[in-house]
Design an enzyme around this catalytic site. Sequence first.
Site, PDB file in Angstrom:
ATOM      1  N   TYR A   1       0.846  -1.207   0.000  1.00 24.05           N
ATOM      2  CA  TYR A   1       0.000   0.000   0.000  1.00 24.05           C
ATOM      3  C   TYR A   1       0.877   1.250   0.000  1.00 24.05           C
ATOM      4  CZ  TYR A   1      -3.663   3.331   1.107  1.00 24.05           C
ATOM      5  OH  TYR A   1      -4.532   4.378   1.050  1.00 24.05           O
TER       6      TYR A   1
ATOM      7  N   PHE B   1      -9.028  19.231 -24.548  1.00 23.51           N
ATOM      8  CA  PHE B   1      -9.540  17.871 -24.650  1.00 23.51           C
ATOM      9  C   PHE B   1     -10.811  17.830 -23.790  1.00 23.51           C
ATOM     10  CE2 PHE B   1      -9.843  13.384 -23.386  1.00 23.51           C
ATOM     11  CZ  PHE B   1     -10.090  12.883 -24.646  1.00 23.51           C
ATOM     12  N   THR B   2     -11.715  16.911 -24.086  1.00 22.36           N
ATOM     13  CA  THR B   2     -13.035  16.897 -23.423  1.00 22.36           C
ATOM     14  C   THR B   2     -12.924  16.905 -21.896  1.00 22.36           C
ATOM     15  OG1 THR B   2     -13.009  14.496 -23.669  1.00 22.36           O
ATOM     16  CG2 THR B   2     -14.245  15.729 -25.322  1.00 22.36           C
TER      17      THR B   2
ATOM     18  N   ASP C   1       0.596  18.385 -21.432  1.00 25.23           N
ATOM     19  CA  ASP C   1      -0.174  17.143 -21.460  1.00 25.23           C
ATOM     20  C   ASP C   1       0.521  16.210 -22.439  1.00 25.23           C
ATOM     21  OD1 ASP C   1      -1.899  15.074 -22.150  1.00 25.23           O
ATOM     22  OD2 ASP C   1      -3.705  16.300 -22.080  1.00 25.23           O
TER      23      ASP C   1
ATOM     24  N   LYS D   1      -1.734   5.752 -23.348  1.00 29.43           N
ATOM     25  CA  LYS D   1      -1.415   5.853 -24.772  1.00 29.43           C
ATOM     26  C   LYS D   1       0.076   5.604 -25.022  1.00 29.43           C
ATOM     27  CE  LYS D   1      -5.291   8.944 -25.640  1.00 29.43           C
ATOM     28  NZ  LYS D   1      -5.768   9.093 -27.018  1.00 29.43           N
TER      29      LYS D   1
ATOM     30  N   ARG E   1     -15.995  12.783 -32.996  1.00 31.22           N
ATOM     31  CA  ARG E   1     -15.260  13.901 -32.390  1.00 31.22           C
ATOM     32  C   ARG E   1     -15.764  15.161 -33.106  1.00 31.22           C
ATOM     33  NH1 ARG E   1     -12.640  12.221 -27.592  1.00 31.22           N
ATOM     34  NH2 ARG E   1     -14.869  12.363 -27.294  1.00 31.22           N
TER      35      ARG E   1
ATOM     36  N   PHE F   1     -21.352  12.751 -24.824  1.00 32.76           N
ATOM     37  CA  PHE F   1     -20.999  11.753 -25.843  1.00 32.76           C
ATOM     38  C   PHE F   1     -20.809  10.363 -25.259  1.00 32.76           C
ATOM     39  CE2 PHE F   1     -16.496  11.282 -24.844  1.00 32.76           C
ATOM     40  CZ  PHE F   1     -16.197  12.468 -24.186  1.00 32.76           C
TER      41      PHE F   1
END
Length: 481
Positions: A79, A131-132, A222, A265, A388, A454
């Site tokens: 932990y 970005f969303t 980012d 990613k 998109r 979306f």
Amino acid sequence: MNITLSNGKVIPMEMHKVRIVQAIHLVPAARRLQAMEEAGYNTFLLRTKDILLDMLTDSGTNAMSDNQLAAMMVADDAYAGSESFYKLADAVQEILGFAYTIPVHQGRAAEHLLAKAFVKPGDVVLMNYHFTTTRAHFELAGATVLEIFTDEALNTQSTHPFRGNLDVLKLEDAIQKYGADKIPFVRMEATTNLVGGQPFSLENLRAVKKIAAAHHIPLVFDGSLISENAYFIKQREAAYADRSIREILAEMMELVDIFYMSARKSTSVRGGMIATNRKDYYDRILPWLPVYEGFATYGGMSIKEIEAMAVGLREMTDVNVAGISPEFIQYFVGRLQENGVPAVTPPGGLACHVDAKRFLTHIPQSEYPAGALAAAIYIASGIRSMERGTISTDRDANGNEVYADLELARIAIPRRVYTLSHIEYAVDRLTWLYQHRDLVKGLKFIEEPKVLRFFFGKLQPLENWGAELARAFEADFGPEC
Ligand code: F0G
């Protein structure tokens, strides 16, 4: 690695071999129509048993390497104080040059913590594009998101190598207009997801940093597709042609005050992180970590994924790892162009983007052309892509529709997952669909969530066009395809 064949044709060659596979299935068009109706014409709501090629996203769906899987077997599941975390922190220091690492369960969790620590009501957050989830978190914290992209960013038929650049003149203007104390940071997204995976140049990043630093505004990076952005710098920015991905990454990171990423990613795992060299920033963010994510040495991630992330960070500096998806996308876009299908250029990272405004010229934005195109692609092929466009843009505070700058169907290329025969199949079915584009009509909402609609929204096809399309497909290909 791009290989030139003896006839002059260039094909992307996979510099890896496949050793574990997962079977996929093609359900017939009649079932695809039914599945699309069950999913409310929203590709997020499909089940994978009905999908042939899942090209919704590259997020958490890239193929991992043998070394990543092996690392997962030696995870130190504690932990607190896990040695696996220290392996990640060492990799972050080695590849990105940051002394402080904060693991989080995925990219939007990093955005949440940054919003908590840095953004207050009335602030203006500047960025090359939103970005969303980024916009949602900063707006929920009471800020306005201001995108200061170049004119070229929204040109879907461009040859400009760096459509993700931030417009530095607009940056100067915005700082004058709002004042530096209202701007918690400038955010650069590598690569700009909603503009079609378009990268920015190192020259642009340097110019942005210079202006931001002059006003004591931190530069937030980012890095969700950081290795792909570095690959494009190597390919497209002359000064960096002979530099390694690792060197380019290091040069980028020297300019960055706070780095964060969705590790789902570029590093091919399920996780995320924030990293910085500023102890004061670290101390500001850290208290929020156990509240929302978990203890400092796991931050909501599985320890196994932390081990794999340390390996993934080093592997993404291999040009054959960083470049494989961009090369597949370049091939895909080129083949669509040969067939006259309107794909976004230049090819970017993440996905092959199809321009729904040019594909479905007869559908107005109020009837969601990109959503209709994503649904039609599925009915015609079993390929799952993602809308998109305007559906991915929520209504404003008064309930008015906000039309997206671009209407794109995003056909993602998860790294190392699909082969060229899959791409050729996609090209063929998209070409057929383009030839039958008049059959596709618009959509209207029947269930519309208020935030990030979306994901769970449900829609209906106008004039029942889905059934028409499935019938035309069956007439050409028979009932089995
Ligand atoms: N920033 C960028 C540029 C992204 O592309 C994403 C996610 C996030 C932040 C949020 O990260 O999903 O790990 O919480 N993009 C995914 C996609 C969802 O499909 O493009 P996350």
